[in-house]
Design an enzyme around this catalytic site. Structure first.
Site, short mmCIF file in Angstrom:
data_model
loop_
_atom_site.label_atom_id
_atom_site.label_comp_id
_atom_site.label_asym_id
_atom_site.label_seq_id
_atom_site.Cartn_x
_atom_site.Cartn_y
_atom_site.Cartn_z
N SER A 282 17.66 -13.88 -39.74
CA SER A 282 16.37 -13.85 -40.43
C SER A 282 15.36 -13.11 -39.56
O SER A 282 15.63 -11.97 -39.15
CB SER A 282 15.94 -15.28 -40.74
OG SER A 282 14.75 -15.30 -41.48
N HIS B 135 17.48 -12.05 -44.33
CA HIS B 135 16.33 -12.33 -45.20
C HIS B 135 15.42 -11.11 -45.24
O HIS B 135 14.95 -10.66 -44.20
CB HIS B 135 15.52 -13.53 -44.66
CG HIS B 135 16.27 -14.82 -44.76
ND1 HIS B 135 16.01 -15.90 -43.96
CD2 HIS B 135 17.27 -15.21 -45.58
CE1 HIS B 135 16.81 -16.90 -44.29
NE2 HIS B 135 17.60 -16.50 -45.26
N ASP C 64 17.81 -22.05 -42.88
CA ASP C 64 18.88 -21.51 -43.72
C ASP C 64 20.09 -21.26 -42.81
O ASP C 64 19.93 -20.84 -41.67
CB ASP C 64 18.40 -20.20 -44.37
CG ASP C 64 19.30 -19.80 -45.55
OD1 ASP C 64 20.07 -20.66 -46.03
OD2 ASP C 64 19.22 -18.63 -45.97
#
Ligand SMILES: C[S@@+](CC[C@H](N)C(=O)[O-])C[C@H]1O[C@@H](n2cnc3c(N)ncnc32)[C@H](O)[C@@H]1O
Lengths: 199, 266
Positions: free
Chosen positions: A11, A38, A131
């Site tokens: 991310s 992401h 996540d």
């Protein structure tokens, strides 16, 4: 042990991390890699082309129903979840966001764990949310290998730290050491693709 | 294995055919429902689905993903205006089919676009889905205020000519779409897997539905679209969907390959 696939979740801080990782992997690196990064729903795939130019491997956006092949690095398209089917092809969906993210790392990891069982390597890198934690847990439950970036060496420590808190990782390493480890594992793999090529 | 038994049972009892949907998608949704309902395994879930209709309808909602947006992919709408509207203008009346319209945002977007192009008066938009709950919401045309900012951006990026707020009235947490947009939209329940040809359409849009289907089912549904289009009719798919792996690839020409807009050959 024969590893058939690597899945990576990354991310914030991901651009630098991927640059380091992918420019260091050699051209004969065989195990296919699939990544959820992401990114904003509106981003184009220019950055994939830039990464591809810096890598010895073929880096591309994952296509719907595409067959996963060795020597490739697949990146999730923006605004879709990416999943791996048991026949080793990709599926895309636009289900609700998971952990505020679409694509979500958990969604990729959980489907990959079902598809590859213990022949899978899961890697959680830098990021500032959780996540990937559920996903890496599922990978461990299915017998796969879990590699987590050492939070102290990550641009954003939250995501790897969250993964480490949830499971007993097989390795906690810096990016450079993760690269080295993956190369070593790939060399040791009793590689079905290699055998096929020699037939 | 267990899951295919479940899907078979759902089909036999309720007529909904999920047997050729993407396995990973189905598995994920079923596992979620299992956990949420405190069930231990798929056979328990199967027993509950077969004995409890309310639960079955919940599962149908789970498997039908109705996530959608107004003017999703603005560049797609720009291409529609540039490449497809000129073709539609040549017809005395225009039939558009939105297959898998979910809660209707896409159909309303199309109504707006056709209005701005001065074509709406001679257009009928058939908007279909197999999810009746979603269709009911679509018919109401009431959407959450929370999304409007995003939709307004989409609308502007798509080259909208008006102020987006002129298409709805605000009411506390919601916006209500203008009656004039609803006028020529026909909402209908239609299942792409089990129902037949729909209309002599000039334009079919089926976006982000086929990604949930396996290759064989995609092929089957593509045949349905092919047979529902007039010669020279236009087919629009989602930005990640392609005709390339279907039997019908050669039966279309590209209008805009990047935006997944195709034209049926004469
Ligand atoms: C993800 S939504 C796509 C909505 C919209 N087209 C868009 O792109 O924003 C998918 C829709 O397809 C519908 N669908 C799935 N299977 C279907 C079937 N067999 N027949 C008709 N509609 C179906 C679902 O109910 C859902 O509303």
């Amino acid at each position: 042990m024969n590893y058939e696939a690597i899945v990576i979740g990354v991310s914030s801080g991901g651009m630098n991390a991927m640059k380091i990782l992918f420019s260091a992997l050699p051209a004969d690196f065989n195990i296919p890699i699939t990544i959820v990064q992401h990114i904003s729903p509106r981003s184009d795939n220019q950055w994939i082309k830039l990464l591809n130019d810096k890598s010895n491997l073929h880096i591309k956006e994952a296509d719907e129903k595409e067959k996963i092949e060795p020597g490739n690095i697949y990146i999730s398209p923006p605004n879709y979840h990416l999943m791996i089917e048991r026949d080793k092809t990709f599926s895309l969906t636009i289900d609700e966001r998971v952990n505020f993210a679409r694509p979500s790392i958990d969604v990729l990891f959980e489907s990959a764990a079902e598809a590859y069982n213990n022949n899978l390597i899961g890697v959680v890198l830098t990021g500032s949310n959780n996540d990937g934690t559920k996903g890496i847990k599922r990978i461990k439950e299915c017998g796969g290998l879990a590699i987590i970036q050492n939070p102290e060496t990550a641009e954003s420590s939250y995501m790897p730290a969250s993964a480490i808190a949830a499971i007993k990782p097989d390795y906690i390493l810096s990016l450079e050491d993760i690269t080295e480890l993956l190369i070593k594992i790939d060399k040791q793999n009793n590689n079905p693709y290699e055998l096929n090529n020699q037939k | 294995m267990e899951i295919s038994l479940l899907l078979e049972a759902v089909y036999q009892k309720y007529g909904y055919d999920f047997r050729q949907y993407s396995e990973a998608h189905i598995r994920r949704r079923i596992m979620n429902r299992m956990v949420m309902s405190g069930l231990e395994n798929v056979s328990q879930l199967q027993a509950k689905v077969l004995s409890d209709e309310a639960f079955a309808s919940k599962l149908l909602q789970d498997l039908s993903i109705t996530v959608t947006e107004m003017f999703r992919d603005p560049s797609f709408y720009r291409s529609l205006k540039e490449n497809v509207i000129p073709i539609l203008k040549t017809y005395p009346f225009i039939k558009i089919w939105h297959a898998g319209c979910a809660t209707g945002e896409e159909a309303y977007s199309m109504a707006i676009l056709m209005q701005e192009e001065g074509l709406y008066e001679r257009t009928t938009i058939y908007a279909t889905d197999f999810n009746q709950q979603a269709l009911n919401k679509a018919k109401e045309g009431i959407f959450s205020n929370g999304m409007i900012k995003e939709y307004t951006t989409n609308y502007q990026l798509s080259g909208g000519k008006e102020s987006f707020s002129s298409y709805y009235t605000s009411n506390y947490d919601n916006v209500i779409m203008n009656q004039s947009l609803k006028k020529n939209i026909v909402w209908a329940n239609h299942n792409l897997v089990t129902d037949s040809v729909f209309a002599e359409a000039h334009l079919i849009l089926c976006r982000n539905v086929l990604i949930y289907f396996d290759k064989n089912l995609q092929n089957k549904v593509q045949k349905l679209f092919y047979n529902s289009l007039i010669n020279g009719g236009i087919l629009c798919l989602g930005s990640k969907e392609s005709l390339r792996f279907t039997d019908l690839y050669d039966e279309y020409t590209d209008v805009d390959n990047k935006q997944r807009i195709f034209k049926k050959k004469y």
